[in-house]
Design a protein around this motif. Structure first.
Motif, PDB file in Angstrom:
ATOM      1  N   SER A   2       0.823  -1.203   0.000  1.00  0.00           N
ATOM      2  CA  SER A   2       0.000   0.000   0.000  1.00  0.00           C
ATOM      3  C   SER A   2       0.861   1.259   0.000  1.00  0.00           C
ATOM      4  N   LEU A   3       0.242   2.365  -0.416  1.00  0.00           N
ATOM      5  CA  LEU A   3       0.812   3.688  -0.187  1.00  0.00           C
ATOM      6  C   LEU A   3       0.286   4.156   1.159  1.00  0.00           C
ATOM      7  N   ILE A   4       1.180   4.499   2.080  1.00  0.00           N
ATOM      8  CA  ILE A   4       0.786   4.933   3.412  1.00  0.00           C
ATOM      9  C   ILE A   4       0.987   6.441   3.507  1.00  0.00           C
ATOM     10  N   LEU A   5      -0.093   7.157   3.802  1.00  0.00           N
ATOM     11  CA  LEU A   5      -0.061   8.617   3.901  1.00  0.00           C
ATOM     12  C   LEU A   5      -0.374   9.042   5.328  1.00  0.00           C
ATOM     13  N   THR A   6       0.318  10.073   5.799  1.00  0.00           N
ATOM     14  CA  THR A   6      -0.019  10.669   7.085  1.00  0.00           C
ATOM     15  C   THR A   6       0.148  12.174   6.990  1.00  0.00           C
ATOM     16  N   ALA A 216       4.609   8.472   2.764  1.00  0.00           N
ATOM     17  CA  ALA A 216       4.837   9.904   2.580  1.00  0.00           C
ATOM     18  C   ALA A 216       3.974  10.682   3.564  1.00  0.00           C
ATOM     19  N   ALA A 217       4.435  11.880   3.886  1.00  0.00           N
ATOM     20  CA  ALA A 217       3.690  12.760   4.790  1.00  0.00           C
ATOM     21  C   ALA A 217       3.432  14.085   4.094  1.00  0.00           C
ATOM     22  N   TYR A 218       2.393  14.774   4.549  1.00  0.00           N
ATOM     23  CA  TYR A 218       2.107  16.131   4.094  1.00  0.00           C
ATOM     24  C   TYR A 218       1.957  17.005   5.330  1.00  0.00           C
ATOM     25  N   TRP A 235       8.552  19.492   9.334  1.00  0.00           N
ATOM     26  CA  TRP A 235       9.115  19.204   8.009  1.00  0.00           C
ATOM     27  C   TRP A 235      10.579  18.812   8.149  1.00  0.00           C
ATOM     28  N   GLY A 236      11.346  19.613   8.850  1.00  0.00           N
ATOM     29  CA  GLY A 236      12.758  19.288   9.035  1.00  0.00           C
ATOM     30  C   GLY A 236      12.957  18.046   9.872  1.00  0.00           C
ATOM     31  N   SER A 237      12.163  17.886  10.931  1.00  0.00           N
ATOM     32  CA  SER A 237      12.316  16.729  11.810  1.00  0.00           C
ATOM     33  C   SER A 237      11.980  15.426  11.092  1.00  0.00           C
ATOM     34  N   ALA A 238      11.057  15.484  10.134  1.00  0.00           N
ATOM     35  CA  ALA A 238      10.690  14.279   9.387  1.00  0.00           C
ATOM     36  C   ALA A 238      11.881  13.699   8.639  1.00  0.00           C
ATOM     37  N   GLN A 239      12.793  14.575   8.220  1.00  0.00           N
ATOM     38  CA  GLN A 239      13.957  14.099   7.479  1.00  0.00           C
ATOM     39  C   GLN A 239      14.838  13.197   8.342  1.00  0.00           C
ATOM     40  N   GLN A 240      14.802  13.431   9.653  1.00  0.00           N
ATOM     41  CA  GLN A 240      15.640  12.666  10.564  1.00  0.00           C
ATOM     42  C   GLN A 240      15.186  11.220  10.719  1.00  0.00           C
ATOM     43  N   VAL A 241      13.956  10.917  10.361  1.00  0.00           N
ATOM     44  CA  VAL A 241      13.512   9.523  10.382  1.00  0.00           C
ATOM     45  C   VAL A 241      13.447   8.956   8.965  1.00  0.00           C
ATOM     46  N   GLY A 242      13.935   9.730   7.994  1.00  0.00           N
ATOM     47  CA  GLY A 242      13.953   9.263   6.614  1.00  0.00           C
ATOM     48  C   GLY A 242      12.625   9.379   5.910  1.00  0.00           C
ATOM     49  N   LEU A 243      11.694  10.172   6.472  1.00  0.00           N
ATOM     50  CA  LEU A 243      10.348  10.297   5.916  1.00  0.00           C
ATOM     51  C   LEU A 243      10.279  11.455   4.929  1.00  0.00           C
ATOM     52  N   THR A 244       9.788  11.184   3.742  1.00  0.00           N
ATOM     53  CA  THR A 244       9.630  12.217   2.720  1.00  0.00           C
ATOM     54  C   THR A 244       8.365  13.021   2.965  1.00  0.00           C
ATOM     55  N   VAL A 245       8.500  14.332   3.004  1.00  0.00           N
ATOM     56  CA  VAL A 245       7.349  15.231   3.073  1.00  0.00           C
ATOM     57  C   VAL A 245       7.036  15.694   1.661  1.00  0.00           C
ATOM     58  N   GLY A 246       5.852  15.332   1.178  1.00  0.00           N
ATOM     59  CA  GLY A 246       5.523  15.551  -0.221  1.00  0.00           C
ATOM     60  C   GLY A 246       5.008  16.932  -0.569  1.00  0.00           C
ATOM     61  N   GLY A 247       4.513  17.685   0.436  1.00  0.00           N
ATOM     62  CA  GLY A 247       3.970  18.995   0.143  1.00  0.00           C
ATOM     63  C   GLY A 247       3.392  19.648   1.379  1.00  0.00           C
ATOM     64  N   VAL A 248       2.870  20.851   1.182  1.00  0.00           N
ATOM     65  CA  VAL A 248       2.285  21.645   2.263  1.00  0.00           C
ATOM     66  C   VAL A 248       0.823  21.907   1.936  1.00  0.00           C
ATOM     67  N   LEU A 249      -0.045  21.727   2.928  1.00  0.00           N
ATOM     68  CA  LEU A 249      -1.468  21.975   2.769  1.00  0.00           C
ATOM     69  C   LEU A 249      -1.847  23.170   3.633  1.00  0.00           C
ATOM     70  N   LEU A 250      -2.207  24.269   2.990  1.00  0.00           N
ATOM     71  CA  LEU A 250      -2.591  25.490   3.690  1.00  0.00           C
ATOM     72  C   LEU A 250      -4.088  25.443   3.933  1.00  0.00           C
ATOM     73  N   ASN A 251      -4.472  25.241   5.166  1.00  0.00           N
ATOM     74  CA  ASN A 251      -5.889  25.075   5.487  1.00  0.00           C
ATOM     75  C   ASN A 251      -6.558  26.423   5.733  1.00  0.00           C
ATOM     76  N   GLN A 252      -7.438  26.788   4.806  1.00  0.00           N
ATOM     77  CA  GLN A 252      -8.257  27.999   4.898  1.00  0.00           C
ATOM     78  C   GLN A 252      -7.441  29.287   4.812  1.00  0.00           C
ATOM     79  N   ILE A 253      -6.279  29.231   4.196  1.00  0.00           N
ATOM     80  CA  ILE A 253      -5.504  30.446   3.930  1.00  0.00           C
ATOM     81  C   ILE A 253      -4.980  30.378   2.500  1.00  0.00           C
TER      82      ILE A 253
END
Length: 366
Positions: A2-6, A216-218, A235-253
């Protein structure tokens, strides 16, 4: 597989709502989706508009949902532990301890959740698993467990094997194991056999986390100053566990040039408010193509010909990064996260000759 998203971000930025919208969108596209909620409270079910349970249940075409309960997961995991003990020991000792009486210790929740996700992934029933966890450092530590546990096994096994105590008792291991256990272990493989299965699982977990096609994480943020700062930090801390952050979601802005510059080179998506509890379509339409997470910067790259290792550490400056080397491994401390980097064979045993932090990249030369 599966593709796992968080989704990562400060509490109150709408991560759960976005996770539900993502699950609805992907299931509408024909993907078999499992939405996993970890918070045992009522908010998850209220947002979904349906009652939830600790077992997956279908709530729409191609869409199942499960709300994890740590007590249930612990009870089931304990039965598996007892089966493993019975497999290796002729006289199991845990058979009189029952999962129904075990309490939850701090940290167990995330370990149990990670194992549940692994099992759902290996079932082959789902194309996408969306995990709605705490979205903070706890989630990152959970996803980093395979890397950390494998380091502990690797490092302490070596310490034990090199100790005088082990050298003294190892000649007696084989006759003892032959008399007590169902297998015959020598002094050389005694430390390996009980952990072989665990090591295989950990290696699979490490490989999945390192592959944006698999995990992947957003980052989710609102216009609040604290939410923006938290998003950059995670975002920076995710790199320390080897997790790719795929993008940024701006909620209501809306997207602005300063915001785009702060999160460059990530793709930014501006999301509308959920105007009505039954009208998810505008929010679903505004979500990005999650498959494009593979285009985001990778947390680590190794250039063997140049004898360099590059780590992507956005959101931090040079003063926050600490590098040490102990034996064949290099350790990076940043963002309250510690990462031990196993060097490839071509660089193993080589000392660090220099390090440079520039444009969010830490470049280590050997």
């Amino acid at each position: 597989m599966s593709l796992i998203l968080t989704f990562l971000g400060k509490g109150g930025t709408g991560r759960t709502t976005i996770a539900i919208a993502a699950a609805k969108k992907l299931s509408n596209l024909g993907q078999r989706v499992l939405l996993v909620g970890q918070d045992p409270g009522p908010a998850f079910g209220l947002l979904l508009g349906v009652p939830t349970s600790p077992d997956p249940q279908e709530i729409g075409p191609n869409l199942q949902v499960v709300q994890l309960q740590s007590t249930v997961l612990l009870e089931r995991a304990w039965e598996e532990v007892k089966k493993l003990e019975a497999q290796y020991l002729r006289s199991p000792t845990l058979k009189n301890v029952f999962g129904q009486e075990l309490g939850i210790l701090p940290g167990m929740d995330n370990a149990l959740a990670l194992n549940a996700i692994r099992e759902y992934d290996s079932s082959g029933k789902y194309d996408v698993i969306i995990y709605d966890g705490s979205g903070d450092q706890a989630t990152l530590r959970m996803l980093g467990m395979p890397e950390v546990f494998s380091w502990y096994i690797r490092r302490f096994r070596k310490v034990v094997e090199d100790s005088d105590v082990w050298k003294s008792v190892s000649p007696f291991i084989q006759p003892v194991t032959s008399a007590v256990l169902n297998v015959s272990w020598t002094g050389e493989n005694f430390a390996q056999e009980p952990t072989k299965q665990a090591n295989n699982l950990l290696e699979q977990g490490k490989a999945a986390i390192a592959d944006p096609n698999r995990v992947a994480a957003y980052v989710v943020t609102s216009g609040d100053t604290a939410a923006l700062a938290t998003a950059k930090y995670l975002w920076g801390s995710a790199q320390q566990v080897g997790l790719t952050v795929g993008g940024v979601l701006l909620n209501q802005i809306p997207t602005t040039e300063p915001l785009a510059a702060e999160f460059a080179p990530l793709e930014i998506s501006a999301l509308p408010n959920l105007s009505a509890s039954d009208d998810w379509q505008p929010l679903m339409d505004a979500l990005p193509d999650f498959k494009k997470a593979t285009q985001a910067p990778r947390p680590i790259t190794v250039d063997i010909p140049a004898r360099q290792v590059r780590l992507f550490l956005p959101g931090f400056d040079k003063k926050q990064v600490k590098l040490t080397q102990s034996g064949p491994e290099v350790t990076i401390d940043v963002g309250d996260q510690r990462r031990n980097i196993m060097l490839p064979p071509q660089l193993t045993g080589q000392s660090v000759k220099g390090a440079k932090f520039q444009d969010s990249y830490l470049t280590i030369s050997f």
